[in-house]
Enzyme design. Structure first.
Site, short mmCIF file in Angstrom:
data_model
loop_
_atom_site.label_atom_id
_atom_site.label_comp_id
_atom_site.label_asym_id
_atom_site.label_seq_id
_atom_site.Cartn_x
_atom_site.Cartn_y
_atom_site.Cartn_z
N LEU A 7 -5.97 -9.55 -1.47
CA LEU A 7 -5.07 -9.31 -0.35
C LEU A 7 -5.90 -9.15 0.91
O LEU A 7 -6.85 -8.38 0.93
CB LEU A 7 -4.24 -8.05 -0.57
CG LEU A 7 -3.20 -8.11 -1.68
CD1 LEU A 7 -2.54 -6.75 -1.85
CD2 LEU A 7 -2.15 -9.16 -1.38
N CYS A 8 -5.52 -9.89 1.96
CA CYS A 8 -6.31 -9.87 3.19
C CYS A 8 -5.39 -9.91 4.40
O CYS A 8 -4.18 -10.00 4.25
CB CYS A 8 -7.26 -11.05 3.20
SG CYS A 8 -6.39 -12.63 3.11
N SER A 9 -5.99 -9.91 5.57
CA SER A 9 -5.21 -9.97 6.80
C SER A 9 -4.87 -11.40 7.19
O SER A 9 -3.72 -11.72 7.45
CB SER A 9 -5.97 -9.31 7.96
OG SER A 9 -6.08 -7.94 7.72
N PHE A 37 -3.40 -13.72 -0.96
CA PHE A 37 -2.15 -13.59 -0.20
C PHE A 37 -2.44 -12.72 1.01
O PHE A 37 -3.28 -11.82 0.95
CB PHE A 37 -1.08 -12.86 -1.03
CG PHE A 37 -0.41 -13.69 -2.06
CD1 PHE A 37 0.86 -14.22 -1.84
CD2 PHE A 37 -1.02 -13.92 -3.28
CE1 PHE A 37 1.49 -14.97 -2.82
CE2 PHE A 37 -0.40 -14.68 -4.26
CZ PHE A 37 0.86 -15.20 -4.02
N ILE A 39 -1.66 -9.55 3.29
CA ILE A 39 -1.21 -8.22 2.90
C ILE A 39 0.29 -8.07 3.11
O ILE A 39 0.96 -7.35 2.36
CB ILE A 39 -2.00 -7.11 3.66
CG1 ILE A 39 -1.73 -5.73 3.07
CG2 ILE A 39 -1.71 -7.15 5.14
CD1 ILE A 39 -2.34 -5.48 1.74
#
Length: 101
Positions: A7-9, A37, A39
């Site tokens: 999960l990332c920005s 994906f 966040i």
């Protein structure tokens, strides 16, 4: 097969990390899929994950995610490992978070 979701920005550097982790998993013979994906789509990601690994910029949401999704394993990727794209070390963290060893 273990399902690891990052999960990332934004996803630009994370997509590169996904490829490196997949290559490392193949080298190790570790049966897994790795995807990412934003966040904001954590609700969708959790449906596809055994382990959710948060990029450093998303770590502030760890507590909330653990409460909302108590059956999913979580960990935060340390900034140093993320910045260096250290796929072997990050894959190791994911395996530990999943309880694979």
């Amino acid at each position: 097969m273990r399902r690891i979701v990052l999960l990332c920005s934004a996803g630009v550097s994370t997509s590169l990390l996904v490829r490196k982790m997949e290559e490392e998993a193949a080298r190790q013979g570790y049966d897994c899929s790795v995807s990412f994906f934003p966040i904001a789509e954590a609700g969708s990601a959790v449906q596809l994950a055994d382990v959710l690994m948060l990029a450093p910029q998303a770590k502030h949401q760890l507590g909330e995610l653990k409460v909302r999704y108590p059956k999913v394993h979580f960990d935060v990727i340390p900034e140093k490992l993320y910045g260096e794209m250290d796929a072997p070390a990050i894959l190791d963290l994911a395996q530990k978070a999943a309880g694979d060893y």
